[in-house]
Design an enzyme around this catalytic site. Sequence first.
Site, short mmCIF file in Angstrom:
data_model
loop_
_atom_site.label_atom_id
_atom_site.label_comp_id
_atom_site.label_asym_id
_atom_site.label_seq_id
_atom_site.Cartn_x
_atom_site.Cartn_y
_atom_site.Cartn_z
N LYS A 1 0.84 -1.22 0.00
CA LYS A 1 0.00 0.00 0.00
C LYS A 1 0.86 1.25 0.00
O LYS A 1 0.63 2.18 -0.77
CB LYS A 1 -0.91 0.03 1.24
CG LYS A 1 -1.84 -1.15 1.36
CD LYS A 1 -2.71 -1.05 2.60
CE LYS A 1 -1.96 -1.07 3.91
NZ LYS A 1 -1.25 -2.34 4.20
N ARG B 1 -8.97 1.24 8.95
CA ARG B 1 -8.61 -0.15 9.22
C ARG B 1 -9.72 -0.89 9.93
O ARG B 1 -9.58 -2.09 10.20
CB ARG B 1 -7.35 -0.19 10.09
CG ARG B 1 -6.06 -0.46 9.30
CD ARG B 1 -4.93 -0.51 10.31
NE ARG B 1 -3.77 -1.23 9.86
CZ ARG B 1 -2.67 -0.65 9.41
NH1 ARG B 1 -2.60 0.64 9.26
NH2 ARG B 1 -1.62 -1.38 9.09
N ARG C 1 11.45 -6.25 4.49
CA ARG C 1 11.26 -4.79 4.45
C ARG C 1 12.29 -4.11 5.36
O ARG C 1 12.55 -4.57 6.46
CB ARG C 1 9.85 -4.44 4.91
CG ARG C 1 9.64 -2.94 5.10
CD ARG C 1 8.20 -2.54 5.00
NE ARG C 1 7.38 -3.03 6.09
CZ ARG C 1 6.06 -2.81 6.18
NH1 ARG C 1 5.43 -2.14 5.23
NH2 ARG C 1 5.38 -3.30 7.20
N ARG D 1 11.72 -3.07 11.14
CA ARG D 1 10.77 -2.58 12.15
C ARG D 1 10.45 -3.69 13.14
O ARG D 1 10.30 -4.84 12.74
CB ARG D 1 9.47 -2.14 11.46
CG ARG D 1 9.49 -0.72 10.96
CD ARG D 1 8.35 -0.40 10.00
NE ARG D 1 7.02 -0.85 10.41
CZ ARG D 1 5.93 -0.67 9.67
NH1 ARG D 1 6.01 -0.05 8.50
NH2 ARG D 1 4.76 -1.10 10.07
N ARG E 1 -0.41 -9.48 13.25
CA ARG E 1 -0.98 -8.38 12.46
C ARG E 1 -1.86 -8.92 11.34
O ARG E 1 -2.87 -8.32 10.98
CB ARG E 1 0.14 -7.50 11.88
CG ARG E 1 0.89 -6.75 12.97
CD ARG E 1 2.11 -6.05 12.43
NE ARG E 1 1.75 -4.92 11.59
CZ ARG E 1 2.59 -4.32 10.75
NH1 ARG E 1 3.81 -4.75 10.63
NH2 ARG E 1 2.18 -3.29 10.05
P1 ADP Z 1 2.34 -1.80 3.21
O1 ADP Z 1 2.40 -0.30 3.13
O2 ADP Z 1 1.11 -2.38 2.58
O3 ADP Z 1 2.55 -2.32 4.61
P2 ADP Z 1 4.89 -1.70 1.76
O4 ADP Z 1 4.56 -0.78 0.62
O5 ADP Z 1 5.73 -1.13 2.85
O6 ADP Z 1 3.55 -2.38 2.35
O7 ADP Z 1 5.57 -3.01 1.14
C1 ADP Z 1 6.03 -4.07 2.00
C2 ADP Z 1 7.40 -4.55 1.53
O8 ADP Z 1 7.26 -5.22 0.27
C3 ADP Z 1 8.41 -3.42 1.29
O9 ADP Z 1 9.69 -3.88 1.68
C4 ADP Z 1 8.34 -3.16 -0.21
O10 ADP Z 1 9.58 -2.67 -0.72
C5 ADP Z 1 7.99 -4.55 -0.77
N1 ADP Z 1 7.07 -4.50 -1.92
C6 ADP Z 1 6.05 -3.63 -2.14
N2 ADP Z 1 5.40 -3.91 -3.29
C7 ADP Z 1 6.02 -5.00 -3.82
C8 ADP Z 1 5.85 -5.79 -5.00
N3 ADP Z 1 4.87 -5.52 -5.87
N4 ADP Z 1 6.68 -6.84 -5.20
C9 ADP Z 1 7.68 -7.12 -4.31
N5 ADP Z 1 7.91 -6.43 -3.18
C10 ADP Z 1 7.11 -5.38 -2.93
P1 AMP Z 2 1.39 0.54 9.04
O1 AMP Z 2 2.60 1.39 8.90
O2 AMP Z 2 0.21 1.05 8.23
O3 AMP Z 2 1.66 -0.92 8.79
O4 AMP Z 2 0.90 0.66 10.56
C1 AMP Z 2 1.73 0.23 11.63
C2 AMP Z 2 0.89 0.09 12.90
O5 AMP Z 2 0.32 1.36 13.26
C3 AMP Z 2 -0.32 -0.84 12.80
O6 AMP Z 2 0.04 -2.20 13.02
C4 AMP Z 2 -1.20 -0.29 13.93
O7 AMP Z 2 -0.74 -0.69 15.20
C5 AMP Z 2 -0.97 1.20 13.82
N1 AMP Z 2 -1.95 1.83 12.89
C6 AMP Z 2 -1.69 2.47 11.70
N2 AMP Z 2 -2.82 2.90 11.13
C7 AMP Z 2 -3.84 2.54 11.97
C8 AMP Z 2 -5.25 2.67 11.93
N3 AMP Z 2 -5.87 3.27 10.90
N4 AMP Z 2 -5.97 2.18 12.97
C9 AMP Z 2 -5.38 1.57 14.01
N5 AMP Z 2 -4.04 1.38 14.09
C10 AMP Z 2 -3.27 1.86 13.09
#
Ligand code: ADP
Ligand code: AMP
Length: 214
Positions: free
Chosen positions: A13, A88, A127, A160, A171
């Site tokens: 995302k 969420r 990541r 992280r 999660r």
């Molecule tokens: P989210 O915001 O949904 O938690 P991220 O955008 O941070 O996810 O992506 C999670 C991990 O996967 C990151 O390390 C990112 O670089 C990698 N990633 C994102 N999109 C892709 C893809 N289409 N193919 C492979 N790896 C990806």
């Molecule tokens: P993210 O970076 O989106 O993966 O979020 C990391 C963490 O932040 C999540 O696992 C939750 O603990 C908290 N968080 C982020 N956005 C929300 C939301 N909209 N509602 C509740 N918790 C959130």
Amino acid sequence: MKIIMLGAPGAGKGTQAKKIAEKYHIPHISTGDIFRANIKNGTELGKKAKTYMDQGALVPDELVCDLVVDRVRQEDCRNGYVLDGFPRTIPQAESLDATLASLGESVDYAINVEVPDEKIVNRMSGRRACVGCGATYHLVYAPTKAEGICDTCGAELILRDDDKPETVLKRLGVYHNETQPLIDYYRGKGILKEVDGTMDMADVFRAIVEILGA
Ligand code: ADP
Ligand code: AMP
């Protein structure tokens, strides 16, 4: 253009939201980034949020909703925004809808980036996040030029705490229970768009641009 990104943690995302924000000149609003910035700055909100985030739980709706409602009312959001990580839960979606309705607005697109659970652990264990600017990389799929160093600001990269496998599994459970119902919620509103998130990043983005229009 008001866009919501849906999908499991690690589905991509944030990666796609950044590209959308750049292409369409709208702000990228990530609640996770906002909480992490608050934790880094030692604010009260950050201290409260951290206790939930460290456990892989959701931060309570009342701590999240006001924050987002204030943010989307700011001047730079007049032409739209891309929300990443919010809503969420169903109450969060209802709170956003109520705020927008009071402004005579509504969400235009809810884009669901679909990635099966078995690929999520691999995405998240690889990541790496920059401690300086928060940029996100992946050891295999989005590597930095120099190992362990952010391409953008030169700071150190970390795994992280909430990306460690045991927390990722928690999660994912929370995602299925609390967040996945939003797919039907937005389908019911006729604005759900689905994208195959297992493709490479550029192809996922192409599919999104096809939905949003060039
Ligand atoms: P989210 O915001 O949904 O938690 P991220 O955008 O941070 O996810 O992506 C999670 C991990 O996967 C990151 O390390 C990112 O670089 C990698 N990633 C994102 N999109 C892709 C893809 N289409 N193919 C492979 N790896 C990806
Ligand atoms: P993210 O970076 O989106 O993966 O979020 C990391 C963490 O932040 C999540 O696992 C939750 O603990 C908290 N968080 C982020 N956005 C929300 C939301 N909209 N509602 C509740 N918790 C959130």
